[in-house]
Every structure is written in C-alpha cells, then in structure tokens.
Design a protein around this motif. Structure first.
Motif, PDB file in Angstrom:
ATOM      1  N   LEU A   1       0.836  -1.204   0.000  1.00 18.36           N
ATOM      2  CA  LEU A   1       0.000   0.000   0.000  1.00 18.36           C
ATOM      3  C   LEU A   1       0.870   1.253   0.000  1.00 18.36           C
ATOM      4  CD1 LEU A   1      -3.009   0.832   0.123  1.00 18.36           C
ATOM      5  CD2 LEU A   1      -2.781   0.925   2.606  1.00 18.36           C
TER       6      LEU A   1
ATOM      7  N   ARG B   1       0.850   4.138  -2.905  1.00 18.57           N
ATOM      8  CA  ARG B   1       0.618   5.548  -2.580  1.00 18.57           C
ATOM      9  C   ARG B   1       1.815   6.401  -2.988  1.00 18.57           C
ATOM     10  NH1 ARG B   1      -2.227   4.321   3.306  1.00 18.57           N
ATOM     11  NH2 ARG B   1      -4.378   4.167   2.518  1.00 18.57           N
TER      12      ARG B   1
ATOM     13  N   SER C   1      -6.331   1.940  -2.016  1.00 16.36           N
ATOM     14  CA  SER C   1      -7.155   1.263  -1.006  1.00 16.36           C
ATOM     15  C   SER C   1      -8.119   0.272  -1.660  1.00 16.36           C
ATOM     16  CB  SER C   1      -7.942   2.294  -0.186  1.00 16.36           C
ATOM     17  OG  SER C   1      -8.717   3.128  -1.029  1.00 16.36           O
ATOM     18  N   GLU C   2      -8.655   0.626  -2.834  1.00 15.80           N
ATOM     19  CA  GLU C   2      -9.547  -0.282  -3.553  1.00 15.80           C
ATOM     20  C   GLU C   2      -8.781  -1.513  -4.019  1.00 15.80           C
ATOM     21  OE1 GLU C   2     -12.633   2.965  -5.581  1.00 15.80           O
ATOM     22  OE2 GLU C   2     -10.877   2.257  -6.688  1.00 15.80           O
TER      23      GLU C   2
ATOM     24  N   LEU D   1      -5.948  -0.900   6.480  1.00 13.92           N
ATOM     25  CA  LEU D   1      -6.370   0.393   5.929  1.00 13.92           C
ATOM     26  C   LEU D   1      -6.769   1.398   7.000  1.00 13.92           C
ATOM     27  CD1 LEU D   1      -8.577  -0.916   2.963  1.00 13.92           C
ATOM     28  CD2 LEU D   1      -6.341   0.207   2.785  1.00 13.92           C
TER      29      LEU D   1
ATOM     30  N   ARG E   1      -9.676   1.181   8.606  1.00 11.75           N
ATOM     31  CA  ARG E   1     -11.108   1.377   8.362  1.00 11.75           C
ATOM     32  C   ARG E   1     -11.894   0.221   8.975  1.00 11.75           C
ATOM     33  NH1 ARG E   1     -12.127   4.163   2.533  1.00 11.75           N
ATOM     34  NH2 ARG E   1     -10.119   5.182   2.235  1.00 11.75           N
TER      35      ARG E   1
ATOM     36  N   THR F   1     -14.469  -1.323   4.494  1.00 11.48           N
ATOM     37  CA  THR F   1     -13.565  -2.084   3.632  1.00 11.48           C
ATOM     38  C   THR F   1     -14.352  -2.921   2.641  1.00 11.48           C
ATOM     39  OG1 THR F   1     -11.959  -2.195   5.435  1.00 11.48           O
ATOM     40  CG2 THR F   1     -11.679  -3.747   3.624  1.00 11.48           C
TER      41      THR F   1
ATOM     42  N   LEU G   1     -15.323  -0.752  -0.171  1.00 14.04           N
ATOM     43  CA  LEU G   1     -14.192  -0.515  -1.068  1.00 14.04           C
ATOM     44  C   LEU G   1     -14.022  -1.679  -2.044  1.00 14.04           C
ATOM     45  CD1 LEU G   1     -11.312   0.904   1.176  1.00 14.04           C
ATOM     46  CD2 LEU G   1     -12.373   2.042  -0.781  1.00 14.04           C
TER      47      LEU G   1
END
Length: 292
Positions: free
Chosen positions: A70, A74, A125-126, A147, A149, A154, A157
């Motif tokens: 991740l 990013r 994130s997806e 994440l 979340r 999630t 997502l």
C-alpha cells in the motif's frame, strides 16, 4: 535471497509462506521485482519482531506485505513522474502448444496482463481490498486493520473495486477464439491488409510499445492498423506463444536475436490491447522459448 536459515523454525515458517506472499505483492504492484522487494522487507521486519508476539504468522505476514505494498502504491501516486501506468507489466513468455486447455481463460483472467492493466485503474485502497479479499480470501476485518477502516467500509471498497474490474474487463473470449483473432491480425499485418486489420481491432484498441527510447502509446483502430500495415519488420522467424497466459507472438532476426514480443488481449472477438516489447535490452533479459 533472504538469507533465511532452514534450521530456524521462524525461517522455515517464512519460507513456507514466501510464494503466497510474493503472489499477493505481485497482484498489488504488477511487478515481480517490486514484489520481491516487498517480500524481502517483510522478512526483515519479521526478524526484528519477537516471535512470541505473533499468534498467526500467515496473517501477520499478509498484513505486513499489504501495508508495504500500500505504501508503494501511494508513493507512485504521489510521484506522477515515476508513475507505473505507462510501464508494461512484466511479461512471462511460454511456448503455446496450441492445445487450448480449458483453464486458459481462468489463468488469463486471474494472473494475466488484462487483470494487471485493470488493477492499475483502482485507487490504492480499492486495489488492496479487492486483491486481498477477492483473490486471496483475506477477511474484511483484517484488511480493515491494514487500511485503518471498519470492516463494513472495507467491504464497500472491495465492492466498488469489483464493479470497476467487471466494467473495465469485459469477459475474455475462449482460448481458441483468441488465437484465431490474433492469427487473423498477424496475417493481415503481414499482407498489408488495412481493412482486414480494422475487422479484428476494437475501435478503442490501445497499443503500447516498449522501445529503447521509452514507451510509445498508440490509441484507436485506424492508427494501430496504419502502423501495423506500414511496418516492415524483417523477422526471419516467429512463433505463437502465451504471454502471461494470453495469446502472443515472438519474432527473431536471422541470427536468432529476438526482434519483439507481442501480447494480445481479445475481448468480444476483437483485439482490445496490444503490448509490444521491442527494446533489445529488455528482450535479452527475458526467458524466451527457442525460435519455431
């Protein structure tokens, strides 16, 4: 190499997970080299961790690989000039025996060029939620912890990512049909048949060529057909292959030096994407079958 010691129980446990972790990282990042780096970093973090604090090693390692991947995704987004979008995913070339096994389409859909290209359209994130849940059956609560979340957020997502994947990647043709379409394209290109090329190209076809000077992208059937018709590559030999599970073609010069590798994505009976490697340095690094 990780430098793991097979006599160490932690090392043995890690080695048992290595292939799965590499697969997770590759689906996340689309690059074998990046995936290897991520797995190596996970190994280093494991060595710094007290094993007594890890109650589920497989889950712990999946979480670590997910978080590192991740961060890489990013980082790519934050540095557009280094975007992976314009790079071709790494291509694995194997001989095509022409038998068209029943699982060809499943293989192409799960690990092929087409899915890697579609995954590039997802937000980090997806992509994480989709890859970990839909491809590796990681529970939503575990993905949510990566994440930061909730499990429900999630799940949403992953659902959004699933819709994008289905919307972008229409069902692939059967293996035999894919091969026939590619053969028709190659025959039309060889004979300079412009109309024949248009018949097998999707109107919005994308051609990506990896050259020594960089990546060149051509969009649209007319432009791709014109280039294919006018191109006079003097290949002495060529053979059909599978490239990441999809129909492809390798050509060589008279002296046996590789000229190019082509990979085709066929959707609804037409070619929707063509990836070509024509960079001699990259070709030399690829494991190619012998000329036919």
């Amino acid at each position: 190499m990780s430098g793991a010691n097979p006599a160490d129980p932690v090392d043995e446990a890690f080695e048992a997970q290595r292939d799965r972790l590499r697969a997770v990282a590759h689906r996340m990042l689309g690059s074998h080299a990046d995936a290897e780096d991520v797995v190596q970093e996970a190994w280093l973090r494991l060595r710094r961790q007290d094993p007594a604090t890890i109650h589920n090693l497989a889950g712990w390692l999946t979480t670590v690989v997910g978080r590192i991947s991740l961060d890489v995704l990013r980082s790519r987004q934050a540095r557009p000039e280094a975007s992976y979008d314009d790079r071709l995913p790494e291509l694995v070339v194997t001989a095509d025996d022409g038998l068209a096994p029943e699982d060809d389409v499943t293989l192409a859909d799960s690990v092929g060029l087409a899915l890697l290209v579609v995954l590039e359209s997802l937000r980090p994130s997806e992509r994480l939620a989709f890859v970990l849940h839909d491809l590796f059956a990681v529970p939503f609560d575990e993905i949510g912890r990566i994440l930061g979340r909730s499990a429900d957020a999630t799940k949403m997502l992953a659902s959004r990512a699933r819709r994008k994947v289905r919307g972008t990647g229409r069902p692939a043709s059967a293996g035999r049909e894919q091969r026939e379409v590619v053969q028709a394209f190659l025959a039309a290109a060889r004979h300079g048949d412009f109309e024949g090329l248009l018949r097998v190209l999707d109107p919005e076809v994308k051609l990506t060529v990896d050259t020594p000077g960089g990546v060149v992208v051509v969009l649209g059937a007319t432009q791709v057909a014109a280039g294919a018709r006018l191109r006079r590559q003097q290949a002495a030999r060529g053979r059909a292959v599978l490239v990441n599970g999809l129909p492809g073609f390798v050509s060589w010069f008279e002296d046996g030096t590789p000229l190019s590798v082509m990979a085709f994505t066929v959707v609804d009976g037409r070619i929707a994407d063509i990836a070509v490697v024509a960079d001699p340095a990259r070709l030399a690094s690829m494991d190619l079958p012998d000329p036919g």
